[in-house]
Design a protein around this motif. Sequence first.
Motif, mmCIF file in Angstrom:
data_model
loop_
_atom_site.group_PDB
_atom_site.id
_atom_site.type_symbol
_atom_site.label_atom_id
_atom_site.label_comp_id
_atom_site.label_asym_id
_atom_site.label_seq_id
_atom_site.Cartn_x
_atom_site.Cartn_y
_atom_site.Cartn_z
ATOM 1 N N ARG A 1 -44.719 -8.354 66.243
ATOM 2 C CA ARG A 1 -45.082 -9.753 65.968
ATOM 3 C C ARG A 1 -44.968 -10.517 67.294
ATOM 4 N NH1 ARG A 1 -45.578 -13.041 61.481
ATOM 5 N NH2 ARG A 1 -44.586 -15.100 61.561
ATOM 6 N N THR B 1 -56.630 -12.714 70.419
ATOM 7 C CA THR B 1 -57.661 -11.812 69.876
ATOM 8 C C THR B 1 -57.410 -10.370 70.313
ATOM 9 O OG1 THR B 1 -59.241 -13.624 69.953
ATOM 10 C CG2 THR B 1 -60.170 -11.415 69.771
ATOM 11 N N GLU C 1 -54.502 -8.912 68.342
ATOM 12 C CA GLU C 1 -54.885 -8.606 66.952
ATOM 13 C C GLU C 1 -55.774 -7.369 66.899
ATOM 14 O OE1 GLU C 1 -54.523 -12.865 64.636
ATOM 15 O OE2 GLU C 1 -56.426 -12.346 65.563
ATOM 16 N N GLY D 1 -53.900 -4.394 66.664
ATOM 17 C CA GLY D 1 -53.142 -4.210 65.431
ATOM 18 C C GLY D 1 -51.841 -4.992 65.337
ATOM 19 N N HIS D 2 -51.620 -5.941 66.239
ATOM 20 C CA HIS D 2 -50.379 -6.707 66.202
ATOM 21 C C HIS D 2 -50.524 -7.957 65.327
ATOM 22 C CE1 HIS D 2 -48.631 -4.053 69.132
ATOM 23 N NE2 HIS D 2 -49.748 -4.154 69.844
ATOM 24 N N ASP D 3 -49.354 -8.454 64.929
ATOM 25 C CA ASP D 3 -49.287 -9.654 64.097
ATOM 26 C C ASP D 3 -49.118 -10.832 65.075
ATOM 27 O OD1 ASP D 3 -48.779 -11.400 62.093
ATOM 28 O OD2 ASP D 3 -46.768 -10.652 61.637
ATOM 29 N N VAL D 4 -50.080 -11.756 65.104
ATOM 30 C CA VAL D 4 -50.060 -12.815 66.120
ATOM 31 C C VAL D 4 -49.749 -14.181 65.503
ATOM 32 C CG1 VAL D 4 -51.465 -14.084 67.803
ATOM 33 C CG2 VAL D 4 -51.647 -11.589 67.641
ATOM 34 N N VAL D 5 -48.816 -14.897 66.142
ATOM 35 C CA VAL D 5 -48.517 -16.276 65.751
ATOM 36 C C VAL D 5 -49.130 -17.178 66.817
ATOM 37 C CG1 VAL D 5 -46.695 -17.974 65.343
ATOM 38 C CG2 VAL D 5 -46.320 -15.571 64.720
ATOM 39 N N ARG D 6 -50.038 -18.069 66.403
ATOM 40 C CA ARG D 6 -50.717 -18.949 67.366
ATOM 41 C C ARG D 6 -49.978 -20.288 67.477
ATOM 42 N NH1 ARG D 6 -54.718 -15.576 65.632
ATOM 43 N NH2 ARG D 6 -56.394 -15.107 67.099
ATOM 44 N N VAL E 1 -40.365 -13.159 65.505
ATOM 45 C CA VAL E 1 -41.221 -12.831 66.653
ATOM 46 C C VAL E 1 -40.469 -11.945 67.660
ATOM 47 C CG1 VAL E 1 -42.257 -13.876 68.726
ATOM 48 C CG2 VAL E 1 -42.787 -14.790 66.467
ATOM 49 N N ASP E 2 -41.130 -10.891 68.158
ATOM 50 C CA ASP E 2 -40.529 -9.978 69.140
ATOM 51 C C ASP E 2 -40.764 -10.443 70.570
ATOM 52 O OD1 ASP E 2 -39.796 -7.810 67.216
ATOM 53 O OD2 ASP E 2 -41.964 -7.838 66.873
#
Length: 247
Positions: A2, A18, A21, A24-29, A51-52
Motif C-alpha cells: 500500500r 498509475t 497500480e 498491482g499495488h494499492d495506491v492512496v492518492r 500505508v507502507d
Amino acid sequence: MRIAVAGATGNIGALTATALERDGHDVVRISRSLGVDLVTGEGLDAALTGVDAVVDAVNGQGATREETVAYFADTTRNLLAAEERAGVRHHVLLSIVGVHRVEGNAHYAGKREQERLVEAGPVPWTIVPATQFHDFAAMVSSWTEQDGVATIAPLLVQPIAPADVAGVLAEIAVGDPKGRYADVAGPEPQDLVDMARRTHQARGREVRLVPTWSALFGTEMAGDALLPGEGARLAPTTFEEWLAQQR
Ligand SMILES: NC(=O)c1ccc[n+]([C@@H]2O[C@H](COP(=O)([O-])OP(=O)(O)OC[C@H]3O[C@@H](n4cnc5c(N)ncnc54)[C@H](OP(=O)(O)O)[C@@H]3O)[C@@H](O)[C@H]2O)c1
C-alpha cells in the motif's frame, strides 16, 4: 504493497500512481483537491492508515523565497510526522539535480529545506534527484509569455520524460530505503531555448522567445550546474520521442 503518492493529481504524481497500480499495488492518492492538505494536515492521518511507503511529489510556489521555503518545510514536516504515527517504513522524495549548486533560486532553496528535513527525519528515506522534465521548457516559457513573447534562459539541461521519472519513483517506492539515490536524467543534453521553440512548434503555437540570463534564471544556473553527476541513471526516452507525442 500500500503506497501513498503525495501530489497524485500533478504531472509526476499522477503518472507514479498509475505506474504503481499497473504493477498491482494499492495506491492512496493525496492532494488538496482529493481532500488531503499537507500544509494544514487535514485528512492526512486517515490517508496514511496501513500505508507502507510514501512518494512525495508535491509542488508549490510562494510569492517570496521565504514563503516557498516555508511551504516545503511545512508540507514535509507534516507528512513525516504523520508517517511516523502511521508506521510508514519508507519516504521517497522527488528532488532536483543541482539544487546544492544554485543558491539564488527560491524553489531550489525550498527543495534543499525539504531534503534537509527528510535526511534528519524519523522515517527511512530515499531522495531521488531528477533533472528537468521534457515539458519544463514550455512551462518556463508560459510563466512570462505576454502578447506572444516570452523570455527564457539558455540553460544546458539533460531532460527526462515525466513517465520515465514516474517509473523510477514507482520502482524505488517498493524497494528498501537507499538514502541519496543517483541523479536520474534523460539520455542527452539539450538547450532550453531550443527545447521551448520545438515544443511550441510541435503544439502549433507561435511564441517569440527572447533568450536572457536576466529574468527568472541567472548565470548561476549556466554551464554544467544542472547536468547529472557521475554514475547517473539515464532513462531511455529522448526529447524527440516525447515531442512526437505532443503533435
Ligand atoms: N518541473 C521539473 O522539471 C522538475 C524537475 C525535477 C524535480 N521536480 C520536482 O517535482 C515535483 C513535482 O512536480 P510536478 O510538476 O509533478 O508538480 P505539479 O504538476 O505542479 O503537481 C503538484 C501536486 O501537488 C499537490 N499539492 C500542492 N499543494 C498541496 C498541499 N498543500 N497538500 C497536498 N497536495 C498538494 C497538487 O494537487 P492539489 O493542487 O490538488 O493540491 C498536485 O497534485 C516538485 O517538487 C518539483 O520540485 C520538477
